[in-house]
Design a protein around this motif. Structure first.
Motif, PDB file in Angstrom:
ATOM      1  N   PRO A   1      32.749 -31.105 -16.874  1.00  7.60           N
ATOM      2  CA  PRO A   1      32.410 -32.453 -17.331  1.00  7.60           C
ATOM      3  C   PRO A   1      31.078 -32.453 -18.084  1.00  7.60           C
ATOM      4  N   VAL A   2      31.041 -33.210 -19.183  1.00  6.10           N
ATOM      5  CA  VAL A   2      29.849 -33.279 -20.016  1.00  6.10           C
ATOM      6  C   VAL A   2      29.326 -34.710 -20.026  1.00  6.10           C
ATOM      7  N   LEU A   3      28.065 -34.859 -19.652  1.00  4.68           N
ATOM      8  CA  LEU A   3      27.398 -36.159 -19.659  1.00  4.68           C
ATOM      9  C   LEU A   3      26.504 -36.227 -20.884  1.00  4.68           C
ATOM     10  N   ALA A   4      26.582 -37.324 -21.626  1.00  4.18           N
ATOM     11  CA  ALA A   4      25.761 -37.505 -22.818  1.00  4.18           C
ATOM     12  C   ALA A   4      24.402 -38.063 -22.435  1.00  4.18           C
ATOM     13  N   LEU A   5      23.411 -37.663 -23.197  1.00  6.26           N
ATOM     14  CA  LEU A   5      22.053 -38.189 -23.051  1.00  6.26           C
ATOM     15  C   LEU A   5      21.569 -38.541 -24.446  1.00  6.26           C
ATOM     16  N   SER A   6      21.142 -39.793 -24.643  1.00  4.43           N
ATOM     17  CA  SER A   6      20.748 -40.206 -25.979  1.00  4.43           C
ATOM     18  C   SER A   6      19.810 -41.403 -25.938  1.00  4.43           C
ATOM     19  N   ALA A   7      19.006 -41.528 -26.975  1.00  9.49           N
ATOM     20  CA  ALA A   7      18.181 -42.721 -27.153  1.00  9.49           C
ATOM     21  C   ALA A   7      18.993 -43.831 -27.810  1.00  9.49           C
ATOM     22  N   ASP A   8      20.171 -43.494 -28.332  1.00 12.21           N
ATOM     23  CA  ASP A   8      21.052 -44.494 -28.930  1.00 12.21           C
ATOM     24  C   ASP A   8      21.716 -45.286 -27.813  1.00 12.21           C
ATOM     25  N   ALA A   9      21.287 -46.539 -27.652  1.00  7.27           N
ATOM     26  CA  ALA A   9      21.720 -47.307 -26.483  1.00  7.27           C
ATOM     27  C   ALA A   9      22.521 -48.559 -26.820  1.00  7.27           C
ATOM     28  N   MET A  10      22.949 -48.689 -28.060  1.00  4.61           N
ATOM     29  CA  MET A  10      23.757 -49.842 -28.429  1.00  4.61           C
ATOM     30  C   MET A  10      25.143 -49.691 -27.804  1.00  4.61           C
ATOM     31  N   PRO A  11      25.798 -50.799 -27.473  1.00  2.79           N
ATOM     32  CA  PRO A  11      27.139 -50.701 -26.867  1.00  2.79           C
ATOM     33  C   PRO A  11      28.119 -49.859 -27.689  1.00  2.79           C
TER      34      PRO A  11
ATOM     35  N   LEU B   1      30.223 -35.016 -10.128  1.00  2.11           N
ATOM     36  CA  LEU B   1      30.521 -33.868  -9.275  1.00  2.11           C
ATOM     37  C   LEU B   1      31.518 -34.226  -8.177  1.00  2.11           C
ATOM     38  N   ASP B   2      31.428 -35.434  -7.638  1.00  7.71           N
ATOM     39  CA  ASP B   2      32.408 -35.882  -6.647  1.00  7.71           C
ATOM     40  C   ASP B   2      33.809 -35.928  -7.255  1.00  7.71           C
ATOM     41  N   ALA B   3      33.911 -36.424  -8.478  1.00 11.47           N
ATOM     42  CA  ALA B   3      35.210 -36.487  -9.162  1.00 11.47           C
ATOM     43  C   ALA B   3      35.761 -35.081  -9.385  1.00 11.47           C
ATOM     44  N   GLN B   4      34.884 -34.132  -9.714  1.00 15.29           N
ATOM     45  CA  GLN B   4      35.313 -32.740  -9.900  1.00 15.29           C
ATOM     46  C   GLN B   4      35.852 -32.159  -8.607  1.00 15.29           C
ATOM     47  N   LEU B   5      35.157 -32.446  -7.509  1.00 14.45           N
ATOM     48  CA  LEU B   5      35.614 -31.956  -6.199  1.00 14.45           C
ATOM     49  C   LEU B   5      36.980 -32.518  -5.842  1.00 14.45           C
ATOM     50  N   LEU B   6      37.172 -33.803  -6.074  1.00 12.83           N
ATOM     51  CA  LEU B   6      38.459 -34.437  -5.789  1.00 12.83           C
ATOM     52  C   LEU B   6      39.569 -33.845  -6.649  1.00 12.83           C
ATOM     53  N   ALA B   7      39.274 -33.583  -7.900  1.00 20.25           N
ATOM     54  CA  ALA B   7      40.277 -33.033  -8.811  1.00 20.25           C
ATOM     55  C   ALA B   7      40.686 -31.623  -8.397  1.00 20.25           C
ATOM     56  N   LYS B   8      39.772 -30.877  -7.798  1.00 21.31           N
ATOM     57  CA  LYS B   8      40.071 -29.502  -7.397  1.00 21.31           C
ATOM     58  C   LYS B   8      40.821 -29.421  -6.076  1.00 21.31           C
ATOM     59  N   SER B   9      40.795 -30.504  -5.298  1.00 20.28           N
ATOM     60  CA  SER B   9      41.478 -30.434  -3.988  1.00 20.28           C
ATOM     61  C   SER B   9      42.851 -31.038  -4.006  1.00 20.28           C
TER      62      SER B   9
END
Length: 81
Positions: free
Chosen positions: A31-41, A73-81
């Protein structure tokens, strides 16, 4: 277990990096989480539609970051079980 990726990188933006990660069998399930200063909807919507599992804005709120990482990370754990 997860990748925190800034969208504005020198030479290759985060969207191109995400696309490369998704194209590689070795990294497409991370899973990839984005990080940005661009905060418009529209920026957040674009990021999520591109495939980022979460979109965090700068300046980083540590509680929001930890919460996003935990839920991812919780979602990843659930997907693996």
């Amino acid at each position: 277990d997860a990748i925190l990726l800034d969208i504005h990188l020198p030479g290759m933006d985060g969207y191109a990096v995400l696309e490369a990660l998704q194209a590689d069998a070795a990294t497409r399930a991370i899973p990839v989480l984005a990080l940005s200063a661009d905060a418009m909807p529209i920026d957040i919507e674009t990021g999520l539609k591109a495939g980022f599992v979460q979109y965090l804005v700068k300046p980083v709120n540590i509680r929001a970051l930890l919460s996003a990482l935990q839920s991812t990370l919780d979602a990843q754990l659930l997907a693996k079980s």
